[in-house]
Design an enzyme around this catalytic site. Structure first.
Site, PDB file in Angstrom:
ATOM      1  N   LYS A 228       0.848  -1.195   0.000  1.00 13.88           N
ATOM      2  CA  LYS A 228       0.000   0.000   0.000  1.00 13.88           C
ATOM      3  C   LYS A 228       0.883   1.243   0.000  1.00 13.88           C
ATOM      4  O   LYS A 228       1.923   1.272   0.677  1.00 13.88           O
ATOM      5  CB  LYS A 228      -0.870  -0.049   1.262  1.00 13.88           C
ATOM      6  CG  LYS A 228      -1.947   1.008   1.377  1.00 13.88           C
ATOM      7  CD  LYS A 228      -2.744   0.760   2.655  1.00 13.88           C
ATOM      8  CE  LYS A 228      -3.899   1.724   2.836  1.00 13.88           C
ATOM      9  NZ  LYS A 228      -4.660   1.469   4.074  1.00 13.88           N
TER      10      LYS A 228
ATOM     11  N   SER B  59      -9.515   1.130   3.447  1.00 17.71           N
ATOM     12  CA  SER B  59      -8.798   1.962   2.508  1.00 17.71           C
ATOM     13  C   SER B  59      -7.708   1.218   1.734  1.00 17.71           C
ATOM     14  O   SER B  59      -7.130   1.773   0.813  1.00 17.71           O
ATOM     15  CB  SER B  59      -8.158   3.133   3.254  1.00 17.71           C
ATOM     16  OG  SER B  59      -7.200   2.647   4.179  1.00 17.71           O
TER      17      SER B  59
ATOM     18  N   SER C 256      -9.407  -1.232   7.684  1.00 17.64           N
ATOM     19  CA  SER C 256      -8.946  -0.928   6.325  1.00 17.64           C
ATOM     20  C   SER C 256      -8.300  -2.087   5.576  1.00 17.64           C
ATOM     21  O   SER C 256      -8.138  -2.012   4.362  1.00 17.64           O
ATOM     22  CB  SER C 256      -7.958   0.238   6.351  1.00 17.64           C
ATOM     23  OG  SER C 256      -8.675   1.440   6.429  1.00 17.64           O
TER      24      SER C 256
END
Ligand SMILES: *[C@@H]1O[C@H](CO)[C@@H](O)[C@H](O)[C@H]1NC(C)=O
Ligand SMILES: *[C@@H]1O[C@H](CO)[C@@H](O)[C@H](O)[C@H]1NC(C)=O
Length: 534
Positions: A89, A179, A203
């Protein structure tokens, strides 16, 4: 898919394997580390329309793969991750590779070091193929609010979903969850065997559930946060996404442990080299929190939840209803605490040390203000403003202190349940399967989507380990995941139960519409979609 079927279609079929299987294929010489890396990079390119990646690190990846290849060829692999392509990420720092947090504020920021967890994977020979898309500064639950545009859920392009949709694939597609949506999409779309996310309120587990991959949020402090750009320091933890529970356990074992650069890390309990193949489920007590029968839980999800609870019961586990009485307050409590820490964390982005700097320089104050106005999106600004409001001297006791007290009560709910002899809790991960992007971004749906994290946020407030396991497909052909929650530092036991559960289910391998050996998308779909963002 078994390793033996892969023997007949050497490279094309490789991408759908688990880490354990593909690692064996690398050792047997059925595929080379460089071929495997090339395949993953091709798959990223081929699925560009998903917008899962912000940066593809092709050059360094090929160098790393070449080194892995040399080790494997001479029979000296470093371990189970040697030569395995992974992605990260884009809120983890990577040396000499842009790290943006999907924000204008950090566009062009090139960190001089690797986050500890990234470095640990590289040290084991894993190959970093790219940085994945997210909500700006990891604030969101859809991966729709980053400066590079939304991430599309790979399951939007499966035969099952396309056959029942009457609309164009360019208007009718689903969110990936957030996310860490890019990381989940990367694993689900066969671009990576492993991806790192971050988990502050769900997330990692939320997109893991919506994209049909295993997503683990370890005990707080078990993994280093050094180099993870902070959101809420007291809750953040790196998350692990893989295609099997066994793989998640392998990765956890490699990444866990104390880091002198992160004072909140703890000594990892010693764990055996792999999860036990045989263990007796009859020794396990499973709790079903009654408060998690939340408003808005879809029928599909509810059905799966009951089905799996029954499955545990029939296998001889003790399944019983338990109560976590403060659950209803967790959304509000999380909101206050999150905004307060965000307001403080975001203060570092002032245009001086790194990232964006406004050209307005009439005064230092004006420069700060315009830099922050230009650099942050609405979601981030709103949280900063709310946080500063909650922290005002006149509000501090009313909001921040109250929320901290409530956090303790929420934590004590879990402690009491585990103290009564419960080993794991079984809950839904999300309220429903993935929603359409066009529905998700409607303003009134946004307020509703705050409710979406009701099953995941309490876990972060209590610092517990939890994992979501892909369970079944909904009536729309989309993944539904269920969550198991464990006791602090009992990550291994949690994964042992999760492994058992996974083996009882037969979650399907993703099958893209118009799939061929190469797992390519139907030509027409590909031509009508385009690369969004950078
Ligand atoms: C940090 O990661 C980058 C990107 O994969 C890599 O090129 C670099 O060699 C790593 N640094 C160290 C010290 O290994
Ligand atoms: C969002 O809004 C649309 C139309 O207003 C509605 O049909 C849909 O069910 C909503 N989705 C969610 C997840 O609430």
């Amino acid at each position: 898919m078994s390793a033996s079927s892969a023997a007949f279609r050497p490279v094309a079929a490789m991408l759908g394997l688990s880490i354990r299987e593909v690692s064996q294929a690398l050792r047997d010489g059925r595929v080379s580390a460089t071929e495997l890396c090339r395949k993953c990079i091709n798959q990223i390119q081929r699925t560009r329309y998903l917008n899962a990646f912000i940066t593809i690190t092709e050059e360094t990846a090929m160098e790393q793969a070449q080194r892995a290849h040399n080790r494997l060829r001479t029979g000296k692999p470093l371990g189970p991750l040697d030569g395995i392509p992974f992605s990260v990420k884009d809120n983890f720092c990577t040396e000499n590779i842009e790290t943006t947090c999907a924000s204008s504020m950090l566009k062009g920021y090139i960190p001089p070091f690797n986050a500890t967890v990234v470095q640990k994977l590289l040290d084991q020979g894993a190959v970093l193929v790219g940085k994945t898309n997210l909500d700006e500064f990891a604030m969101g639950s859809g991966s729709t609010d980053g400066v590079f545009g939304p991430v599309r859920n790979p399951w939007s392009y499966t035969t099952l979903y396309r056959e029942q949709s009457t609309e164009d694939p360019d208007s009718d597609w689903l969110i990936s969850g957030g996310s860490s949506g890019g990381s989940a999409a990367a694993v689900a779309s066969l671009s990576s065997f492993l991806a790192l996310g971050s988990d502050t309120g769900g997330s990692t587990r939320n997109p893991g559930s919506l994209c049909g991959v295993v997503a683990l949020k370890p005990t707080y402090g078990l993994l280093s946060r050094h180099g993870l750009i902070p959101l809420v320091n007291s809750m953040d933890v790196p998350g692990i996404m893989t295609r099997s529970v066994h793989d998640a356990a392998t990765v956890l074992r490699i990444m866990q442990g104390r880091d002198e650069r992160d004072s909140t890390t703890i000594q990892a309990p010693s764990t055996p080299p792999s999860l036990p193949e045989h263990f007796d489920i009859r020794d396990i007590r499973v709790g079903i929190p009654k408060e998690y029968h939340a408003l808005g839980l879809s029928q599909d999800t509810l059905d799966q939840w009951s089905r799996v609870a029954t499955m545990f019961e029939q296998a001889g586990a003790q399944v019983q209803e338990v109560s976590l009485p403060h659950t209803q307050h967790s959304i509000v409590c999380y909101h206050v605490l999150c905004c307060c820490e965000v307001a403080s964390n975001m203060a570092r982005f002032d245009g001086l040390e790194y990232g964006h700097r406004s050209t307005v320089d009439s005064s230092t104050d004006a420069m700060y203000a315009t830099t922050r106005h230009e650099g942050f999106n609405n979601v981030v600004r709103r949280r900063i403003l709310s946080g500063n409001y909650f922290l005002l001297k006149s509000n501090y006791d009313r909001y921040f202190v109250k929320a901290q007290q409530m956090r303790r009560l929420i934590t004590e709910d879990f402690t009491n349940v585990f103290r009564s002899g419960i080993d794991v809790l079984l809950t839904p991960t999300t309220l429903s399967d993935a929603v359409r992007y066009s529905d998700f971004i409607q303003e009134d749906n946004r307020t509703r989507s705050a409710q979406e994290d009701i099953f995941t946020q309490p876990v972060n407030m209590a610092g517990l380990p939890a994992v979501t396991i892909p369970t079944a497909l909904s009536c729309r052909g989309l993944p539904i995941g269920l969550q198991l929650i464990g006791q602090t530092l009992q990550d291994w036991k949690l994964l042992t139960v999760a492994h058992w559960m996974e083996q009882q289910l037969s979650f399907p391998v993703i099958h893209f519409h118009g799939d061929s050996d190469e797992r390519e998308l139907d030509r027409s779909v590909r031509e009508r979609t385009h690369t969004i963002g950078s």
